[in-house]
Structures are given as structure tokens and as C-alpha cells.
Design an enzyme around this catalytic site. Structure first.
Site, PDB file in Angstrom:
ATOM      1  CD  GLU A 174      -2.703  -1.438   2.402  1.00 33.30           C
ATOM      2  OE1 GLU A 174      -2.710  -0.575   3.291  1.00 33.30           O
ATOM      3  OE2 GLU A 174      -3.297  -2.527   2.516  1.00 33.30           O
ATOM      4  CD  GLU A 282      -4.123  -7.709   1.247  1.00 34.99           C
ATOM      5  OE1 GLU A 282      -4.979  -7.100   1.909  1.00 34.99           O
ATOM      6  OE2 GLU A 282      -2.908  -7.471   1.325  1.00 34.99           O
TER       7      GLU A 282
HETATM    8  O1  G3I Z   1      -2.829 -10.222  18.532  1.00 31.65           O
HETATM    9  C1  G3I Z   1      -3.696  -9.301  19.199  1.00 31.65           C
HETATM   10  C2  G3I Z   1      -4.348  -9.950  20.340  1.00 31.65           C
HETATM   11  O2  G3I Z   1      -3.371 -10.279  21.288  1.00 31.65           O
HETATM   12  C3  G3I Z   1      -5.397  -9.012  20.930  1.00 31.65           C
HETATM   13  O3  G3I Z   1      -6.090  -9.670  21.929  1.00 31.65           O
HETATM   14  C4  G3I Z   1      -6.386  -8.556  19.839  1.00 31.65           C
HETATM   15  C5  G3I Z   1      -7.383  -7.541  20.366  1.00 31.65           C
HETATM   16  O4  G3I Z   1      -7.908  -6.769  19.311  1.00 31.65           O
HETATM   17  O5  G3I Z   1      -5.660  -7.965  18.809  1.00 31.65           O
HETATM   18  C6  G3I Z   1      -4.744  -8.854  18.207  1.00 31.65           C
HETATM   19  O6  G3I Z   1      -4.082  -8.225  17.181  1.00 31.65           O
HETATM   20  C7  G3I Z   1      -4.823  -8.013  16.008  1.00 31.65           C
HETATM   21  C8  G3I Z   1      -4.162  -8.768  14.878  1.00 31.65           C
HETATM   22  O7  G3I Z   1      -4.793  -8.465  13.656  1.00 31.65           O
HETATM   23  C9  G3I Z   1      -4.242 -10.278  15.110  1.00 31.65           C
HETATM   24  O8  G3I Z   1      -5.564 -10.693  15.114  1.00 31.65           O
HETATM   25  C10 G3I Z   1      -4.840  -6.524  15.711  1.00 31.65           C
HETATM   26  O9  G3I Z   1      -5.586  -5.857  16.718  1.00 31.65           O
HETATM   27  C11 G3I Z   1      -5.455  -6.296  14.385  1.00 31.65           C
HETATM   28  O10 G3I Z   1      -5.413  -4.919  14.035  1.00 31.65           O
HETATM   29  C12 G3I Z   1      -4.714  -7.103  13.349  1.00 31.65           C
HETATM   30  O11 G3I Z   1      -5.325  -6.862  12.132  1.00 31.65           O
HETATM   31  C13 G3I Z   1      -4.667  -7.266  10.937  1.00 31.65           C
HETATM   32  C14 G3I Z   1      -4.294  -6.007  10.150  1.00 31.65           C
HETATM   33  O12 G3I Z   1      -3.876  -6.347   8.842  1.00 31.65           O
HETATM   34  C15 G3I Z   1      -3.140  -5.253  10.816  1.00 31.65           C
HETATM   35  O13 G3I Z   1      -1.980  -6.059  10.809  1.00 31.65           O
HETATM   36  C16 G3I Z   1      -5.683  -8.092  10.180  1.00 31.65           C
HETATM   37  O14 G3I Z   1      -5.907  -9.313  10.866  1.00 31.65           O
HETATM   38  C17 G3I Z   1      -5.165  -8.363   8.780  1.00 31.65           C
HETATM   39  O15 G3I Z   1      -6.163  -9.032   8.043  1.00 31.65           O
HETATM   40  C18 G3I Z   1      -4.870  -7.029   8.108  1.00 31.65           C
HETATM   41  O16 G3I Z   1      -4.427  -7.284   6.803  1.00 31.65           O
HETATM   42  C19 G3I Z   1      -4.249  -6.144   5.957  1.00 31.65           C
HETATM   43  C20 G3I Z   1      -3.104  -6.470   5.019  1.00 31.65           C
HETATM   44  O17 G3I Z   1      -1.968  -6.762   5.775  1.00 31.65           O
HETATM   45  C21 G3I Z   1      -2.848  -5.334   4.048  1.00 31.65           C
HETATM   46  N1  G3I Z   1      -4.043  -4.981   3.322  1.00 31.65           N
HETATM   47  C22 G3I Z   1      -5.205  -4.672   4.137  1.00 31.65           C
HETATM   48  C23 G3I Z   1      -5.495  -5.841   5.095  1.00 31.65           C
HETATM   49  C24 G3I Z   1      -6.706  -5.545   5.914  1.00 31.65           C
HETATM   50  O18 G3I Z   1      -6.467  -4.452   6.763  1.00 31.65           O
END
Ligand code: G3I
Length: 371
Positions: A174, A282
Site C-alpha cells: 500500500e 486479498e
Molecule cells: O494479537 C492481538 C491480540 O493479542 C489481541 O487480543 C487482539 C485484540 O484486538 O488484537 C490482536 O491483534 C490483532 C491482529 O490483527 C491479530 O488478530 C490486531 O488488533 C489487528 O489490528 C490485526 O489486524 C490485521 C491487520 O492487517 C493489521 O496487521 C488483520 O488481521 C489483517 O487481516 C490485516 O491485513 C491487511 C493487510 O496486511 C494489508 N491490506 C489490508 C489488510 C486488511 O487491513
């Protein structure tokens, strides 16, 4: 086909019959496994990955190490897909939480699973400008020289660790502003300069010359001026001989906006004409009051069809099943007001919560059959 019937007692006390396929029998509906993996019996599904294999098309799913601990999730990956992307486990917030520590457990678990089952891996992702996606130590490194050194050294360490085991990297994720048509002036841009993308690609190439290096972007499927500008940027990188093999078109369809017919295929063709590979990386299409399951089928069919018409080499869905999607997680929804139109559960994927193929799965399978 050799099958061993095993009976597992579920946590709820019920009895589930699971078919364990031997390594050789997995060939008919999944990759060759070096060790037997419990795989639920294939009923009407089990064809997408194989259809892709037959046609040389990668059919991937974004997976997590946590998810793979569940045998049903792991089995669904093996049955229905022929590649994986690391949804979370390779991001620096996870693997490189402090400047002097690396936490490889999750990333290693995904790569080990993939290696055991001969699934290629898309490593996701190294350089992502979204501030909240980065560890605070990196964002807080304000000296340009120290920042550059930290970024390039992290790329060298991570790509080097998985050399030969991760076939493709989303090196830069991105790079454009989320709603604009130009490079985002993110922390990488500010501290390393506008050529941070080139620096990242060259460093990744040095760490593993055999890996395919990609840039991954949202919104290109619409074929608007955003795509024009992005293609111009890609063309400039190619013209300078920067090691760039492919462009990922994310295709999160989080609004009800329509992709004008032919636009996606045209974007794919223009990128292919630069000598680049192109993938849908994605894919997810949430449902809700403004998008029925039948609308979802149409969107998935259009995206898969135009992607392959244009010469895509991969279609990856952002998750394995409707049971685990980022679109249903409160932390992610808080960031995205557009998701108010798609209440939880959003059911955006091709397999339902019980890993059964949905109508959208069959539509994508039909598209593959027709190519
Ligand atoms: O691991 C913690 C956990 O310990 C905690 O209890 C929980 C509470 O909310 O959060 C957990 O972390 C989350 C993590 O995913 C694992 O589930 C984060 O809050 C959450 O923000 C994170 O989201 C990921 C996001 O990227 C940020 O890395 C999404 O799963 C993932 O699908 C998303 O993927 C992105 C791509 O990389 C790039 N393109 C867009 C796409 C969607 O945003």
C-alpha cells in the site's frame, strides 16, 4: 485411494468422523504431504486448488499460525488452496516487536506448514507505511540514517531467514495514499526519501535473489486514475531495472462501488505488458443489507474472470473461511467506517464457517474451469 477412518471426540463431547488421507491419496484433492494430516472428507468442495494447479494458477489463502493449529482449518487450506500468504505473522509488529528482538514462532509455523505440504508462500509484508501496522520502536526512530539502516537490515534478516522457503514477498504494501492517486508520504517516504520502494526491493533481492518481489496495492481493480498513476510508477521501476516481479491487486470490496466491466482485465494487461506478473492478493467481498450473497457471487465471478482474462497468475482470498475474517474483528472495524454497511458477520469469503463451499466458491471454480 487409501483412507483411514479415525474418530475424534470433539470438545463439546460430540463425535466427529474424520478421514485421514495418506500422503499419496492427498494428490487428488490437495498437495502432496510428507506426513498424514487429518482431512475431512471431500464432498462437493476440494476442487479449487486442484483446478488452479491444473491450469498453473495459484489459488491462495491468507492464513495465520493460530488458525493452522486447528486441524479443520489446516485441512480446509490443504483441500481448497494451493498456496498461502501470511496474514499477520510476518509483519514487523509481530516478528520484530523491539529493535533488538525477533519473534519467529508464528512465521516459522506457517512456513513449516507450507514446506511440509509443498505449498508456495507469499510473505506478507515487509514495508507497510500504515503507522499503526508498524512497531513503535521503528516509527520512533527519527534519525534518517538510523531508520534506513534499521529497515534495510530488517529486510535482509527476514528475507534471508526464509530464503528458498518463501517464494514471493509483498516487499512494499500500500504505497499509495488510501484515497488518492499518489505515493503516501508515510514514515518510510519521509525518512528514506521517495525511492524507499527501490531501496527495499534491491535489499530484498540481495537477501534472496530467487524470490519474486512484489508491490501490493488496494483499489487498482477499479481501473481509475489511481491505477494509471500506479502503473506509471511500476513502469518507472521496471525501466530502471529495479528487481520487481509482480503487482498485487488486493481487491477488498468494502464498498458497493461497481468495477466497470473490462476495467480490471485492462489493468492486468497493462501491467503484464510491462513484463510483470499480476495477482489478486486479498480478495474478500463482505455481504450485508446492501450486498446479498448472490451479489457476492457476481463480484467474485467478475474479479476472478477479469483477472484470468487479463493474464493473472494468482487469486488469493484474505482468509480461509467466513469463520475468521479481519472484517469481523472489532479492532479493524473501528478503523473503517465503510464497514458500517456490512454488519458482523460479514461472510466475505468462499468457504462458510463450517468450511463448506459457498455459491461464490462454485462461481470461481467455474471461472477456472472455463480458462
Ligand atoms: O494479537 C492481538 C491480540 O493479542 C489481541 O487480543 C487482539 C485484540 O484486538 O488484537 C490482536 O491483534 C490483532 C491482529 O490483527 C491479530 O488478530 C490486531 O488488533 C489487528 O489490528 C490485526 O489486524 C490485521 C491487520 O492487517 C493489521 O496487521 C488483520 O488481521 C489483517 O487481516 C490485516 O491485513 C491487511 C493487510 O496486511 C494489508 N491490506 C489490508 C489488510 C486488511 O487491513
Amino acid at each position: 485411494m487409501r483412507r483411514n477412518r479415525r474418530i475424534f471426540r470433539s470438545r463439546a463431547g460430540g463425535v466427529a468422523v474424520v478421514i485421514v488421507l495418506s500422503a499419496s491419496s492427498l494428490v487428488s484433492c490437495g498437495p502432496t504431504a510428507s506426513s498424514p494430516v487429518p482431512v475431512p472428507a471431500c464432498t462437493t468442495a476440494c476442487e479449487l486448488g486442484q483446478l488452479g494447479r491444473d491450469r498453473g494458477i495459484t489459488i491462495g489463502a491468507a492464513v495465520t499460525a493460530d488458525g493452522l493449529r486447528d486441524p479443520a482449518y489446516a485441512a480446509a487450506v490443504l483441500q481448497n488452496f494451493n498456496a498461502v500468504t501470511t496474514e499477520i505473522d510476518m509483519k514487523w509488529r509481530v516478528v520484530h516487536p523491539t529493535s533488538d528482538s525477533w519473534v519467529w514462532a508464528g512465521a516459522d509455523a506457517v512456513v513449516d506448514f507450507a514446506s511440509r505440504h509443498s505449498l508456495p508462500v507469499r510473505g506478507h509484508t515487509l514495508v507497510w507505511g500504515k503507522e499503526s501496522a508498524n512497531p513503535s520502536w521503528l516509527v520512533g526512530t527519527t534519525s534518517p540514517a538510523a531508520f534506513r539502516s534499521a529497515v534495510l537490515s530488517a529486510i535482509t534478516t527476514e528475507v534471508g531467514r526464509y530464503a528458498g522457503r518463501v517464494q514471493r514477498w509483498d516487499v512494499v504494501n500500500e504505497p499509495f495514499t488510501s484515497d488518492g492517486n499518489e505515493l503516501d508520504h508515510n514514515v518510510f517516504y519521509q525518512r528514506m526519501g521517495p525511492d524507499y520502494i527501490e531501496q527495499a526491493l534491491r535489499t530484498a533481492h540481495a537477501a534472496d535473489p530467487s524470490a519474486g518481489l512484489w508491490i501490493n496495492e488496494s483499489g487498482l481493480e477499479l481501473g481509475t486514475s489511481r491505477a494509471d498513476n500506479f502503473i506509471a510508477m511500476a513502469a518507472a521501476l521496471v525501466a530502471r531495472g529495479v528487481p520487481l516481479q509482480g503487482i498485487g491487486i488486493q481487491a477488498h470490496r468494502l464498498t458497493s462501488s461497481v468495477i466497470q466491466p473490462g476495467r480490471l482485465a485492462s489493468v492486468v494487461r497493462r501491467l503484464r505488458a510491462l513484463g510483470l506478473q499480476v495477482a489478486i492478493t486479498e480478495l474478500d467481498v463482505p455481504t450485508g443489507p446492501t450486498r446479498s450473497e448472490s451479489d457476492q457471487v457476481d463480484v467474485d465471478r467478475q474479479i476472478a474472470g477479469e483477472c484470468l482474462d487479463g493474464g493473472c497468475t494468482e487469486i488469493t482470498t484474505w482468509g480461509v473461511s467466513d469463520g475468521a475474517t479481519w472484517l469481523d474483528q472489532p479492532a479493524n472495524r473501528a478503523d473503517l467506517p465503510a464497514l458500517e454497511a456490512f454488519p458482523v458477520p460479514t461472510r466475505p469469503l468462499l468457504l462458510d464457517t463450517a468450511y463448506r463451499p459457498k455459491a461464490a466458491y462454485r462461481a470461481v471454480a467455474d471461472v477456472l474451469r472455463a480458462h
